[in-house]
Structures are given as C-alpha cells and as structure tokens.
Design a protein around this motif. Structure first.
Motif, PDB file in Angstrom:
ATOM      1  N   ALA A 134       0.800  -1.224   0.000  1.00  0.00           N
ATOM      2  CA  ALA A 134       0.000   0.000   0.000  1.00  0.00           C
ATOM      3  C   ALA A 134       0.836   1.279   0.000  1.00  0.00           C
ATOM      4  O   ALA A 134       0.568   2.195  -0.788  1.00  0.00           O
ATOM      5  N   PRO A 135       1.858   1.418   0.857  1.00  0.00           N
ATOM      6  CA  PRO A 135       2.618   2.679   0.854  1.00  0.00           C
ATOM      7  C   PRO A 135       3.249   2.992  -0.503  1.00  0.00           C
ATOM      8  O   PRO A 135       3.195   4.135  -0.974  1.00  0.00           O
ATOM      9  N   ARG A 136       3.849   1.978  -1.134  1.00  0.00           N
ATOM     10  CA  ARG A 136       4.489   2.224  -2.428  1.00  0.00           C
ATOM     11  C   ARG A 136       3.452   2.552  -3.496  1.00  0.00           C
ATOM     12  O   ARG A 136       3.649   3.459  -4.319  1.00  0.00           O
ATOM     13  N   LEU A 137       2.333   1.827  -3.486  1.00  0.00           N
ATOM     14  CA  LEU A 137       1.289   2.091  -4.470  1.00  0.00           C
ATOM     15  C   LEU A 137       0.701   3.487  -4.281  1.00  0.00           C
ATOM     16  O   LEU A 137       0.428   4.195  -5.254  1.00  0.00           O
ATOM     17  N   ASN A 138       0.507   3.891  -3.041  1.00  0.00           N
ATOM     18  CA  ASN A 138      -0.021   5.231  -2.780  1.00  0.00           C
ATOM     19  C   ASN A 138       0.939   6.306  -3.273  1.00  0.00           C
ATOM     20  O   ASN A 138       0.516   7.332  -3.819  1.00  0.00           O
ATOM     21  N   GLN A 139       2.219   6.080  -3.089  1.00  0.00           N
ATOM     22  CA  GLN A 139       3.220   7.041  -3.547  1.00  0.00           C
ATOM     23  C   GLN A 139       3.188   7.163  -5.073  1.00  0.00           C
ATOM     24  O   GLN A 139       3.230   8.271  -5.623  1.00  0.00           O
TER      25      GLN A 139
END
Length: 398
Positions: free
Chosen positions: A196-201
C-alpha cells in the motif's frame, strides 16, 4: 442520409473550428461545451451533411442522452452519425464517432459488453489515420469500462497494455498517467496490504502529473476509481476523501460510465457514513442518497442492462437506513440476481456482503454467514485478493 452535402464555405469553416475545440472544451470547460455542440448540430441541420457533420450528430447524441436525459433520441442520433460516416466513407472521423457512441451514449441503453468491441475498433481506426487525440481518450476510458463491467482483474493489465503503450509512444503523458493510476488501483485490489505505501506514492505521482497538465477528465476517472476501490476494500476514511474529490470533478465526466459509477459509489459511501452523522446533516445525507437512487431507478426502468443491479443496491441502502428491513432485504436479493444476469461480479459480491451485514444486525447468523461465504467466493473469482485477505481477517470462519 438524403440531405444535401454541405457546400457553404463559411458554415464549413465554423464546423471545423467547433469540432477542433469540442474535445478540449469537454476536458477543461465542460460548462460551455453544450453551447459548442448545439452550434455544430445547428450548422449541420441547416447547411447539409459532411464528414464533420457526422461528428456533429454524434456529439448532439451525447448531449441529448447525457445532458438532457433524452436517452432514446441521443442514441438514435449517435447511431445515425455512424451510418452517415459509413455512407460518406470517411476514415478521418470514424474512430472519433465510434468513440463518442461507445463511451458516451451506448452504455445508457446497452450492456458494456456491446461497447467494448466498438471501442477497440474505434482505437484501431484512430491509429490508422493518426488521430492521437481520440485514440488516447479511448485508452483510459476503455480501461475504466473493463473494470466497472466486472471483468476478472487478472486479465485487465494485458487488455489495457496496448493503450498505455500507445499513450507513451504518442507523448500523451497525461493519458499514460491516467492509465497507470488505473493499473495501480487494480493492483491495490489484488495485492497485499504491505504494498500500500508504495502504491499510494506512485498514485500521488500520477495524480500530480494530471494536475500539472490540467487534464481534468483524467483526474475525474482516477477519482472515481479511487472512490470505488476504497469503498470495496472498506477504507471508509479514504473513501470519504475520494468522495470529496469526486464531488468537485463530476462535471468533467459528462455522459460517461465513470460519472454514473461515481454517483453510485458516492451514494454507497454516504450510506456507510450515515451512522456517524447527526441531526440535520444526517437528514440531508439521506436525501442525497435518495436522490441518487432515484436517478438510477429512472435509468433502470427504461434501460436495465447496466443500471438494474446498481439501482436495486442503492434502493436497498435507502430502505435499510429508513428501517424498512424486509424491503431492504428484497432489494439486496434483487441486486444480487440482476448482477448475476449482467455478469457484474463486483456488484454481486457487494450485494452479498451488504446483505450479510443486515442479516448480522438481525442476528440471523446462518444466513449472514452464507452471504459472507458467497461474497468471499465472488471476490476471489474476480481476483480481488486484497479484499479476500481482509475478509479472512475479519471472518476467521472463512
């Protein structure tokens, strides 16, 4: 079809200018777009047929169906535009005319399955004549349609890869950013929470590209997909943030499946937030949900293919919030059956999941569990593994 050909040079020049401005107006000034489309239609009706006149008929159909709610007449004009284009044997506008019919008109009356091959053909027609503008529009809009019609998620990346490649080759960074955001949303449904963090970025990077390029239509599509994915996953706080963005951008999605999907998920999001509200705010929210449900009901009454399941699900939520439990359960079942008939896997899964929630509040646990198992099975079949994982964490019996 029997009208005389356009011979007036002034009218031809005006049509050319208006046609060149139609797509940009749709994206950046949708408030004045109807005036331009009406002007093109008037010139065509007054001075005769032409290749641009066929395009004008298609956009007039868009306006009738999406702006004025005259779906049957809008559909007839958009179909007439395709026929006139064939009579004139014009390749230059063929892709654009098919695009307008497939994206902006057909879905009101016909199942998404009908427009998908038309849009693929339109893309090929655009590519043949070098129409980069409409060829690129088809890419991100068709990507959205494939998701919203409930196709298995694992196949959507391959299906949309040619459109992403076309956008990159043609230098349409704004379109590429839109499709890549759509891919990220799909991956978020499919992949594990740890991504999730990488995709959100990555998603924020693509949204910034759209904002920098003033590509409001792309922002609108991304907003609707973000809202839908957040709601399906149960990320309520995130869904409310996307809802706020959608309400600010809904006007740039005139007469598209994205606009209707946006209002659908907006109503579901509002219904989920309803218990957190009080007094006048709660009453106003219920009126908003009822208004959206009413729009879908009118659409479904005339043309149920894409609307019936969604309309029933919204009516179920209205009845649930009003305390009409038996009516709500009937609508949930109606939504489930309509979703099966329309092959909308995600809507079928939602109907089961939401029905389970209501049965659980009634302490009818066996029926609730039956619907949860069914929702879990369908989400798994759809390919929403992230959703499946969350359900398994919440319901150990799965």
């Amino acid at each position: 079809m029997q009208a005389p050909d356009l011979t007036n040079p002034d009218a031809a020049a005006q049509l050319k200018i208006l046609q060149a401005g139609a797509a940009p107006l749709y994206i950046v000034r949708p408030d004045i777009l109807p005036l331009a489309l009406l002007a093109m239609a008037r010139l065509t009706f007054t001075y005769g047929r032409s290749p641009i006149g066929a395009y004008a008929l298609s956009t007039y159909g868009l306006l009738l169906a999406g702006h004025f709610g005259e779906i049957a007449d809008g559909y007839a004009f958009a179909k007439a535009a395709i026929d006139l284009n064939a009579v004139l044997d014009d390749a230059q506008f063929r892709g654009a005319i098919l695009h307008i019919f497939g994206i902006h008109v057909s879905f009101w009356k016909e199942h998404y399955d009908v427009s998908t091959p038309l849009l693929q053909s339109a893309f090929n027609d655009c590519a043949k004549v070098g129409d980069l503008e409409y060829g690129n529009y088809i890419g991100f809009q068709l990507s959205f349609n494939l998701w919203e019609k409930g196709d298995a998620l694992h196949g959507l990346f391959a299906a949309t890869a040619p459109y992403l490649a076309f956008a990159k080759r043609s230098g349409a960074a704004h379109v590429a950013a839109t499709i890549e955001f759509e891919h990220i949303a799909l991956r978020y449904l499919q992949d594990e929470e740890t991504l999730a963090p990488r995709l959100n970025q990555e998603a924020q990077k693509h949204l910034q590209t759209l904002q920098d390029s003033l590509f409001k239509a792309g922002e609108g599509y991304c907003t609707v997909m973000g809202l839908g994915v957040a709601h399906i996953l149960g990320d309520d706080a995130c869904a409310l943030q996307w809802l706020e963005k959608f309400l600010a951008r809904s006007d740039v999605l005139l007469s598209t499946p994205a606009q209707l999907s946006g209002w659908f998920y907006a109503a579901l999001c509002l219904a989920r937030d309803y218990p957190n509200l009080q007094g006048a705010k709660q009453a106003e929210t219920l009126r908003q949900i009822e208004a959206i449900a009413g729009r879908f009901a009118r659409w479904a009454a005339a043309y149920p293919d894409n609307a019936a399941a969604r309309a029933a699900l919204l009516h179920a939520e209205v009845a649930r919030l009003q305390g009409r439990v038996s009516t709500a359960l009937q609508y949930f079942e109606e939504a489930r059956l309509a979703a099966i008939a329309g092959k909308f896997m995600h809507i079928e899964a939602l109907a089961n999941e939401m029905a389970a929630g209501l049965y659980a509040t009634l302490h009818i646990d066996k029926v609730a569990l039956m619907h949860i198992h069914e929702a879990h099975r369908i989400y798994l079949q759809w390919g929403a593994l992230h959703k499946v994982s969350r359900m398994q964490s919440r319901y150990p019996e799965l």
